[in-house]
Design a protein around this motif. Sequence first.
Motif, PDB file in Angstrom:
ATOM      1  N   LEU A   1      36.905 -59.720  -6.995  1.00 47.70           N
ATOM      2  CA  LEU A   1      36.574 -60.406  -5.746  1.00 47.70           C
ATOM      3  C   LEU A   1      35.691 -59.535  -4.865  1.00 47.70           C
ATOM      4  N   ASN A   2      36.012 -58.237  -4.767  1.00 46.08           N
ATOM      5  CA  ASN A   2      35.182 -57.326  -3.969  1.00 46.08           C
ATOM      6  C   ASN A   2      33.770 -57.225  -4.526  1.00 46.08           C
ATOM      7  N   GLN A   3      33.665 -57.148  -5.842  1.00 42.84           N
ATOM      8  CA  GLN A   3      32.339 -57.059  -6.448  1.00 42.84           C
ATOM      9  C   GLN A   3      31.529 -58.318  -6.133  1.00 42.84           C
ATOM     10  N   SER A   4      32.167 -59.466  -6.209  1.00 41.08           N
ATOM     11  CA  SER A   4      31.462 -60.702  -5.902  1.00 41.08           C
ATOM     12  C   SER A   4      31.049 -60.765  -4.433  1.00 41.08           C
ATOM     13  N   GLN A   5      31.965 -60.358  -3.543  1.00 37.30           N
ATOM     14  CA  GLN A   5      31.647 -60.372  -2.116  1.00 37.30           C
ATOM     15  C   GLN A   5      30.540 -59.371  -1.790  1.00 37.30           C
TER      16      GLN A   5
ATOM     17  N   LYS B   1      28.416 -49.674  -5.482  1.00 38.12           N
ATOM     18  CA  LYS B   1      28.753 -48.247  -5.456  1.00 38.12           C
ATOM     19  C   LYS B   1      29.250 -47.812  -4.081  1.00 38.12           C
ATOM     20  N   GLU B   2      28.843 -48.509  -3.037  1.00 37.01           N
ATOM     21  CA  GLU B   2      29.170 -48.061  -1.686  1.00 37.01           C
ATOM     22  C   GLU B   2      30.650 -48.186  -1.369  1.00 37.01           C
ATOM     23  N   TRP B   3      31.327 -49.121  -2.051  1.00 41.18           N
ATOM     24  CA  TRP B   3      32.751 -49.245  -1.752  1.00 41.18           C
ATOM     25  C   TRP B   3      33.606 -48.348  -2.639  1.00 41.18           C
ATOM     26  N   GLN B   4      32.989 -47.511  -3.527  1.00 33.54           N
ATOM     27  CA  GLN B   4      33.724 -46.551  -4.340  1.00 33.54           C
ATOM     28  C   GLN B   4      33.717 -45.177  -3.648  1.00 33.54           C
ATOM     29  N   SER B   5      34.780 -44.404  -3.841  1.00 32.64           N
ATOM     30  CA  SER B   5      34.916 -43.108  -3.155  1.00 32.64           C
ATOM     31  C   SER B   5      33.885 -42.089  -3.658  1.00 32.64           C
ATOM     32  N   ASP B   6      33.440 -42.187  -4.907  1.00 35.53           N
ATOM     33  CA  ASP B   6      32.469 -41.229  -5.432  1.00 35.53           C
ATOM     34  C   ASP B   6      31.135 -41.303  -4.689  1.00 35.53           C
TER      35      ASP B   6
END
Length: 448
Positions: A393-397, A414-419
Amino acid sequence: MVRFPSKPAVKPPGVPMPNNNNNNNNNNNNNNNNNSNNNNNNSPMRSMDPASANRKRKQKVLDKQLEKVAPILPESALYTQLLEFEARVDAALVRKKIDIQEALKNPPTNQKTLRIYVFNTFANQRKTNPMNPNADPPTWTLKIVGRVLENGVGPDQSGTVQNTNPSYPKFSSFFKRVTISLDQRLYPDDHMIVWEQARSPAPNEGFEVKRKGDKEFSVNIRLEMNYTPERFKLSPALVDLLGTEYDTRPRVIASIWHYVKSRQLQNPNDPSFFSCDPPLQKVFGEEKMKFITISQKISQHLYPPQPIHLEHRIKLSGNMPAGTACYDVLVDIPFPIQKDLSNLLAASVEKNKEIDTCEGAICGSIRKIHEHRRRRAFFLGFSQSPVEFINALNQSQSKDLKQAAGDGSRNGEKEWQSDFFKQPWVEDAAIRYLNRKPAAGSDAPRST
């Protein structure tokens, strides 16, 4: 604590599953498609789809479908069967309606005799009552009535005229125009009375003219028949060719066609042409003609039918009604079923409005069912595998946010990942942000 094995990720409704290998390509394609769609939607001049009307009709059918609900609602199979039955009934009704409309265009008729009665009455005439000078002014009334005879038999006197069969058209329906001419010397201001069916669509059982007067004179009555379909008087050349004096335009064309076929005058090399024998040459004045020109050529051989001229003497003494006379005219009476068919078509329009209202309510209920189905699928997918469901769902949003922002250079996945925030430039960017000079009245952090 017992940990249950996680189930495979379930795709939320309307959410595509991630594909890391094709993310960049898909993002670029989505951006291009989104930009083109935005340009089309924002254009002030949209092209009209020629099939838009068909899509609207099909949309009603699609709004009533329940195929996606069938796996979770087995009872919907009965509703689907009803839809199929409704489609068959609608197709049959459409065919019957077309048949009725075609039958009404060329209604079958039965020829009967219309007997017309012309007479007048009078009142307060000095000749009949000379000893009463205080009586009302003398008057007379001209009446024109009629009835359709049953089997050609009817009363000969106007005083015995009975009500006609209610299934027959009313008396005024047989006439297109009625003109009554009075003596202009006696009635200089209104000596001409004209009735037209186009101005008085409501039919009536007769015509009546009432005037003041005590002098006898002759009245001229001109009756123009109302033929449906319109009938014409044929020229002498056409009468010799077809053997009939009055007929409709379609029947004249059909008769010429049968004449050509029966005498084998059609050109075998070019069937659109036919040769004219002497009777046809007398009508068209040519040796060779095209079939499509017949309708235009015969117009000069079709004349309005001759009106009926009657004369009546207004009598103001003797027995009443005075000067009774009757005239017989052949008229075409439509079969009673024609009226029922016309009423059926008129009633179907009102029924269609009720059906449209019911279909609107059904489509509204179907939309609610589909909405609950999507909500059920959403929560069912979350309950089966929460982590994978939220990630999808996050990827789609994220994709939707990037498309809405119109920024193709950012990678929201990539922006919502901690790396993403452990890269070397993040620390320098954070220091620059904290040491920047705040604006007046701003709540931004200050360096200490």
